[in-house]
Design a protein around this motif. Structure first.
Motif, PDB file in Angstrom:
ATOM      1  N   ILE A 115      24.866  33.904  19.468  1.00  0.00           N
ATOM      2  CA  ILE A 115      26.491  33.646  20.773  1.00  0.00           C
ATOM      3  C   ILE A 115      26.822  33.480  22.000  1.00  0.00           C
ATOM      4  CG2 ILE A 115      28.357  35.582  20.897  1.00  0.00           C
ATOM      5  CD1 ILE A 115      27.653  37.603  18.441  1.00  0.00           C
ATOM      6  N   ASN A 116      26.807  32.536  22.425  1.00  0.00           N
ATOM      7  CA  ASN A 116      27.335  32.056  23.837  1.00  0.00           C
ATOM      8  C   ASN A 116      28.131  33.071  24.256  1.00  0.00           C
ATOM      9  OD1 ASN A 116      27.261  30.678  25.797  1.00  0.00           O
ATOM     10  ND2 ASN A 116      27.356  28.781  24.754  1.00  0.00           N
ATOM     11  N   LEU A 117      27.701  33.067  25.404  1.00  0.00           N
ATOM     12  CA  LEU A 117      28.607  34.749  25.806  1.00  0.00           C
ATOM     13  C   LEU A 117      29.632  33.718  27.715  1.00  0.00           C
ATOM     14  CD1 LEU A 117      26.528  37.785  26.125  1.00  0.00           C
ATOM     15  CD2 LEU A 117      28.668  37.358  24.457  1.00  0.00           C
ATOM     16  N   GLY A 118      28.869  31.933  27.577  1.00  0.00           N
ATOM     17  CA  GLY A 118      29.033  31.789  28.736  1.00  0.00           C
ATOM     18  C   GLY A 118      30.514  31.065  29.013  1.00  0.00           C
ATOM     19  N   SER A 119      31.642  31.209  28.295  1.00  0.00           N
ATOM     20  CA  SER A 119      33.284  31.703  28.272  1.00  0.00           C
ATOM     21  C   SER A 119      33.713  32.929  29.652  1.00  0.00           C
ATOM     22  CB  SER A 119      33.856  31.333  27.523  1.00  0.00           C
ATOM     23  OG  SER A 119      34.174  30.085  26.479  1.00  0.00           O
ATOM     24  N   PHE A 120      32.834  34.161  29.812  1.00  0.00           N
ATOM     25  CA  PHE A 120      33.347  34.572  30.426  1.00  0.00           C
ATOM     26  C   PHE A 120      32.834  34.781  31.255  1.00  0.00           C
ATOM     27  CE2 PHE A 120      32.798  36.115  25.853  1.00  0.00           C
ATOM     28  CZ  PHE A 120      34.138  36.709  25.643  1.00  0.00           C
ATOM     29  N   ASN A 121      33.051  34.163  32.253  1.00  0.00           N
ATOM     30  CA  ASN A 121      32.406  33.423  33.663  1.00  0.00           C
ATOM     31  C   ASN A 121      33.164  33.470  34.599  1.00  0.00           C
ATOM     32  OD1 ASN A 121      34.051  31.634  33.251  1.00  0.00           O
ATOM     33  ND2 ASN A 121      33.008  29.765  33.153  1.00  0.00           N
ATOM     34  N   THR A 122      33.995  34.900  34.589  1.00  0.00           N
ATOM     35  CA  THR A 122      34.820  35.178  35.855  1.00  0.00           C
ATOM     36  C   THR A 122      33.775  36.542  36.299  1.00  0.00           C
ATOM     37  OG1 THR A 122      36.024  36.797  34.850  1.00  0.00           O
ATOM     38  CG2 THR A 122      37.141  35.075  35.170  1.00  0.00           C
ATOM     39  N   VAL A 123      34.155  36.124  38.309  1.00  0.00           N
ATOM     40  CA  VAL A 123      33.575  37.050  39.205  1.00  0.00           C
ATOM     41  C   VAL A 123      34.400  37.439  40.145  1.00  0.00           C
ATOM     42  CG1 VAL A 123      32.551  36.810  41.388  1.00  0.00           C
ATOM     43  CG2 VAL A 123      31.353  35.862  39.700  1.00  0.00           C
ATOM     44  N   ALA A 128      38.020  45.516  49.538  1.00  0.00           N
ATOM     45  CA  ALA A 128      38.892  46.803  49.801  1.00  0.00           C
ATOM     46  C   ALA A 128      38.254  47.670  49.913  1.00  0.00           C
ATOM     47  CB  ALA A 128      39.906  46.735  50.059  1.00  0.00           C
ATOM     48  N   ASN A 129      37.542  47.944  48.961  1.00  0.00           N
ATOM     49  CA  ASN A 129      36.824  49.014  47.665  1.00  0.00           C
ATOM     50  C   ASN A 129      35.119  48.272  47.895  1.00  0.00           C
ATOM     51  OD1 ASN A 129      38.811  50.248  47.318  1.00  0.00           O
ATOM     52  ND2 ASN A 129      39.949  49.461  46.009  1.00  0.00           N
ATOM     53  N   ASN A 130      34.873  47.466  48.046  1.00  0.00           N
ATOM     54  CA  ASN A 130      33.265  47.111  47.925  1.00  0.00           C
ATOM     55  C   ASN A 130      32.735  46.799  46.342  1.00  0.00           C
ATOM     56  OD1 ASN A 130      32.390  46.029  50.374  1.00  0.00           O
ATOM     57  ND2 ASN A 130      32.158  47.920  51.357  1.00  0.00           N
ATOM     58  N   LEU A 131      33.617  46.081  45.705  1.00  0.00           N
ATOM     59  CA  LEU A 131      33.559  46.268  43.963  1.00  0.00           C
ATOM     60  C   LEU A 131      33.747  44.834  43.731  1.00  0.00           C
ATOM     61  CD1 LEU A 131      35.572  49.078  42.961  1.00  0.00           C
ATOM     62  CD2 LEU A 131      32.991  49.230  43.377  1.00  0.00           C
ATOM     63  N   VAL A 132      32.815  44.133  42.607  1.00  0.00           N
ATOM     64  CA  VAL A 132      32.601  42.832  42.479  1.00  0.00           C
ATOM     65  C   VAL A 132      32.189  43.350  40.962  1.00  0.00           C
ATOM     66  CG1 VAL A 132      30.051  42.537  42.139  1.00  0.00           C
ATOM     67  CG2 VAL A 132      31.952  40.598  42.154  1.00  0.00           C
ATOM     68  N   THR A 133      33.671  42.522  40.047  1.00  0.00           N
ATOM     69  CA  THR A 133      33.230  42.992  38.779  1.00  0.00           C
ATOM     70  C   THR A 133      32.617  41.695  37.810  1.00  0.00           C
ATOM     71  OG1 THR A 133      34.781  45.140  38.484  1.00  0.00           O
ATOM     72  CG2 THR A 133      34.841  42.668  36.323  1.00  0.00           C
ATOM     73  N   VAL A 134      32.111  41.384  37.249  1.00  0.00           N
ATOM     74  CA  VAL A 134      31.360  39.833  36.774  1.00  0.00           C
ATOM     75  C   VAL A 134      31.809  39.791  35.346  1.00  0.00           C
ATOM     76  CG1 VAL A 134      29.565  39.745  38.604  1.00  0.00           C
ATOM     77  CG2 VAL A 134      28.892  40.961  36.760  1.00  0.00           C
ATOM     78  N   GLY A 135      32.154  38.933  34.624  1.00  0.00           N
ATOM     79  CA  GLY A 135      32.034  38.675  32.882  1.00  0.00           C
ATOM     80  C   GLY A 135      30.351  38.294  32.235  1.00  0.00           C
ATOM     81  N   ILE A 223      26.572  44.295  23.714  1.00  0.00           N
ATOM     82  CA  ILE A 223      27.119  43.175  24.403  1.00  0.00           C
ATOM     83  C   ILE A 223      28.334  43.713  25.517  1.00  0.00           C
ATOM     84  CG2 ILE A 223      28.098  41.356  24.660  1.00  0.00           C
ATOM     85  CD1 ILE A 223      27.771  40.494  21.101  1.00  0.00           C
ATOM     86  N   VAL A 224      27.553  43.559  26.884  1.00  0.00           N
ATOM     87  CA  VAL A 224      28.693  44.103  28.058  1.00  0.00           C
ATOM     88  C   VAL A 224      29.298  42.884  27.906  1.00  0.00           C
ATOM     89  CG1 VAL A 224      28.155  44.803  30.534  1.00  0.00           C
ATOM     90  CG2 VAL A 224      26.781  45.582  29.236  1.00  0.00           C
ATOM     91  N   THR A 225      30.318  43.502  28.318  1.00  0.00           N
ATOM     92  CA  THR A 225      32.181  42.203  28.394  1.00  0.00           C
ATOM     93  C   THR A 225      31.616  42.017  29.880  1.00  0.00           C
ATOM     94  OG1 THR A 225      33.162  43.794  27.973  1.00  0.00           O
ATOM     95  CG2 THR A 225      32.031  42.152  26.104  1.00  0.00           C
ATOM     96  N   GLU A 226      31.850  42.828  30.807  1.00  0.00           N
ATOM     97  CA  GLU A 226      32.011  43.039  31.987  1.00  0.00           C
ATOM     98  C   GLU A 226      31.505  43.768  33.064  1.00  0.00           C
ATOM     99  OE1 GLU A 226      36.203  42.507  32.530  1.00  0.00           O
ATOM    100  OE2 GLU A 226      36.428  43.847  32.959  1.00  0.00           O
ATOM    101  N   ALA A 227      31.098  44.044  34.029  1.00  0.00           N
ATOM    102  CA  ALA A 227      30.026  44.475  34.526  1.00  0.00           C
ATOM    103  C   ALA A 227      31.143  45.156  36.045  1.00  0.00           C
ATOM    104  CB  ALA A 227      29.258  44.862  34.941  1.00  0.00           C
ATOM    105  N   THR A 228      31.182  46.361  36.456  1.00  0.00           N
ATOM    106  CA  THR A 228      31.262  46.585  38.305  1.00  0.00           C
ATOM    107  C   THR A 228      30.345  46.878  38.988  1.00  0.00           C
ATOM    108  OG1 THR A 228      33.149  46.302  37.076  1.00  0.00           O
ATOM    109  CG2 THR A 228      33.118  47.685  39.343  1.00  0.00           C
ATOM    110  N   TYR A 229      29.858  46.625  39.726  1.00  0.00           N
ATOM    111  CA  TYR A 229      29.381  46.714  41.064  1.00  0.00           C
ATOM    112  C   TYR A 229      29.436  46.839  41.837  1.00  0.00           C
ATOM    113  CZ  TYR A 229      26.307  44.124  37.673  1.00  0.00           C
ATOM    114  OH  TYR A 229      25.689  43.752  36.976  1.00  0.00           O
ATOM    115  N   GLY A 230      28.778  48.103  42.807  1.00  0.00           N
ATOM    116  CA  GLY A 230      29.242  48.332  44.134  1.00  0.00           C
ATOM    117  C   GLY A 230      28.611  46.948  45.102  1.00  0.00           C
ATOM    118  N   ILE A 231      29.141  46.356  46.192  1.00  0.00           N
ATOM    119  CA  ILE A 231      28.527  45.598  47.060  1.00  0.00           C
ATOM    120  C   ILE A 231      28.774  45.757  48.117  1.00  0.00           C
ATOM    121  CG2 ILE A 231      29.570  43.821  45.362  1.00  0.00           C
ATOM    122  CD1 ILE A 231      32.340  43.845  47.643  1.00  0.00           C
ATOM    123  N   HIS A 232      28.257  45.184  49.496  1.00  0.00           N
ATOM    124  CA  HIS A 232      27.417  45.718  50.109  1.00  0.00           C
ATOM    125  C   HIS A 232      28.267  44.995  51.798  1.00  0.00           C
ATOM    126  CE1 HIS A 232      24.740  47.520  48.435  1.00  0.00           C
ATOM    127  NE2 HIS A 232      24.727  46.536  47.855  1.00  0.00           N
TER     128      HIS A 232
END
Ligand SMILES: Cc1cc2nc3c(=O)[nH]c(=O)nc-3n(C[C@H](O)[C@H](O)[C@H](O)COP(=O)(O)OP(=O)(O)OC[C@H]3O[C@@H](n4cnc5c(N)ncnc54)[C@H](O)[C@@H]3O)c2cc1C
Length: 486
Positions: A115-123, A128-135, A223-232
């Protein structure tokens, strides 16, 4: 169609036998089984189809490559849910991949679909809230450049090509570990698809146990489809001092002693790695040191002087944007695909000079005896003071006490050399374990060969809880190929 059907059966006998999408038929093609349940943008191919290479997930190493019988590249989260459900119902093994950088021992005998996850390629960046969400299809480079362009940063791996979520769910180490800890330490939440095909969220407040388990043993739970992280906010306006030294073999002991001076007191902004390699032109081993400092050259100068005192034959000081530094993994060939490369790894909490010296001598003898061996042995040094601030109980990844990450990348062109390479490297791993500073092997799963076992990856103490969670979320072992928990 008949040709394709027979070909599928030849690659994986009975793979989709009695597929529910083709009632009354003994077998059906991968397209017949999945096509009517997913959106038109989802790509499907059996391994004999002309478009297979564009549908299957790319792979970094040719070592232990699975024999895929087909591949599916889902377009939406709902498609991915359906694909998991149908695969499980029809007993079709699968591995979901993104960057393709995670080969493990034994995967060469895996038969099933990719299963190729390559299409979930959004960042998506929320400054404002110091967050990034990646596919799930995002590569580290997308995160590194996306954040750099808005004056932010995040701890990632050092190369641009691995999948961002694939790196995270093992722990995620790199040159910013000293400043910010592991990637899992800044992970806020995930959306993931379970073995039942359900979409769930996990965070410190939702499915807390699952959130504990995916921060280290993520390949085992869904399968993690999306992950949200704190950024600096960017350090030093995004610029890094990067210095390369090359040392002749005769300087190795002096260099190991120099590195030892950083045991337990490595500054947060300073990271370095040493690479043992063989120069076939001069017929001698040499050591390349890459030093990275997240500040101006003037601040890094004391550390540059320390390494210069160990007598390098080459020294090159540069000052550059962090994205340019990360991109060097591409220009230096680290991201090149298609070579046979396996890995062995171990964590240490100390530098024992005599042990490093013996390893260097053994590597040199092995290079000389095996002219086609082009592997390297790497010691990565990241301060772990910040990593230790997160309590050990927070994540299943247990080895916050590692200060030195030893990793070999065993590259060879003749596959028949494999058993000899493995025997040699496993011997080196055993030797280095005796002076690692730990009673039991501390192995970073994402660098692992695959034979170390769950206690070495996750600690014996964590196994009862981890196995209980496995029995709840994935009792039939749909996930975790190459990462057995028993
Ligand atoms: C050149 C190179 C450089 C590296 N540098 C670093 C580094 O600096 N720091 C570091 O920590 N590690 C590093 N690694 C190791 C890296 O963390 C692992 O190889 C990681 O598994 C890569 O993820 P991937 O998506 O590229 O690999 P894949 O082979 O696509 O996936 C690896 C495993 O993760 C699973 N997986 C992938 N995506 C998901 C998802 N969304 N949900 C659930 N499971 C998923 C797959 O099923 C598979 O089991 C490096 C590896 C290489 C080869």
């Amino acid at each position: 169609m008949l040709t394709r059907l027979l070909a599928l059966a030849a690659v994986a006998p009975g793979l989709v036998a009695y597929g529910k999408k083709a009632p009354g038929r003994a077998a059906c093609t991968i397209e017949e089984l999945f096509e009517s349940s997913v959106s038109p943008a989802t790509e499907i191919a059996s391994s004999t189809d002309a478009n297979f290479s564009s549908v299957v997930g790319p792979r970094w190493s040719a070592w232990e490559a699975p024999a895929w019988s087909g591949a599916i590249k889902p377009a939406t989260e709902a498609d991915l849910q359906k694909i998991v459900q149908i695969s499980v119902e029809n007993n079709i093994p699968f591995i979901a991949t993104n960057g393709g950088h995670g080969p493990k021992q034994g995967q060469g005998s895996f038969t099933g679909i990719n299963i190729n996850l390559g299409s979930f390629n959004t960042v998506s960046i929320d400054t404002a809230n110091n967050l990034v969400t990646v596919g799930a299809g995002v590569k580290l480079w997308d995160v590194q450049t996306g954040l750099y362009n808005v004056g932010k940063e995040i701890q990632t791996g050092n190369s641009i090509c691995p999948g961002a979520i694939g790196v995270t769910i093992g722990a995620g180490i790199g040159m910013m570990t000293g400043m910010y800890g592991l990637m899992i330490d800044t992970l806020k939440s995930v959306r993931m698809i379970t073995a039942k095909g359900q979409l769930v969220k996990a965070s410190a407040t939702e499915n807390k146990d699952l959130f504990w388990a995916i921060r280290g043993a993520g390949v085992n739970f869904g399968i993690v489809t999306e992950a949200t992280y704190g950024i600096h906010d960017q350090t030093n306006e995004g610029n890094v001092t990067a210095v390369t030294f090359v040392y002749a073999a005769a300087s190795n002991r002096t260099l190991w002693k120099t590195m030892q001076t950083f045991d337990g007191n490595q500054p947060a902004k300073l990271s370095f790695q040493t690479v043992i390699q063989f120069n076939r032109a001069s017929n001698a081993s040499q050591i390349v040191v890459q030093l990275w400092y997240f500040g101006p050259v003037s601040e890094a100068q004391p550390y540059i002087d320390t390494f210069a005192a160990a007598g390098p034959v080459v020294q090159s000081v540069t000052y550059l944007p962090q994205t340019d530094l990360y991109y060097q993994s591409e220009t230096a060939g680290v991201c090149d695909r298609g070579h046979i490369i396996s890995a062995h790894s171990l964590g240490f909490n100390q530098t024992v000079v005599s042990s490093y010296e013996a390893h260097f001598a053994d590597m040199t003898a092995f290079y000389i005896a095996n002219p086609s061996f082009a592997g390297i042995s790497v010691f990565q040094y990241y301060s772990n003071k910040q990593t230790l601030k997160t309590p050990a109980s927070e994540t299943v990844f247990p080895w916050r006490d590692i200060q030195v990450w030893w990793l070999t990348q065993n590259q060879y062109s003749d596959a028949s050399l494999g058993p000899q390479v493995d025997k040699f490297m496993i011997g080196q791993r055993t030797n280095l374990q005796t002076t690692s500073g730990f009673d039991t092997p501390h192995v970073y799963f994402n660098y692992a060969f695959g034979d170390e076992g769950a206690a070495a990856w996750y600690s014996a103490a964590n196994l009862p809880r981890l196995r209980k969670l496995k029995s709840i979320w994935d009792p039939n072992f749909v996930f975790g190929n190459g990462a057995p928990l028993y």
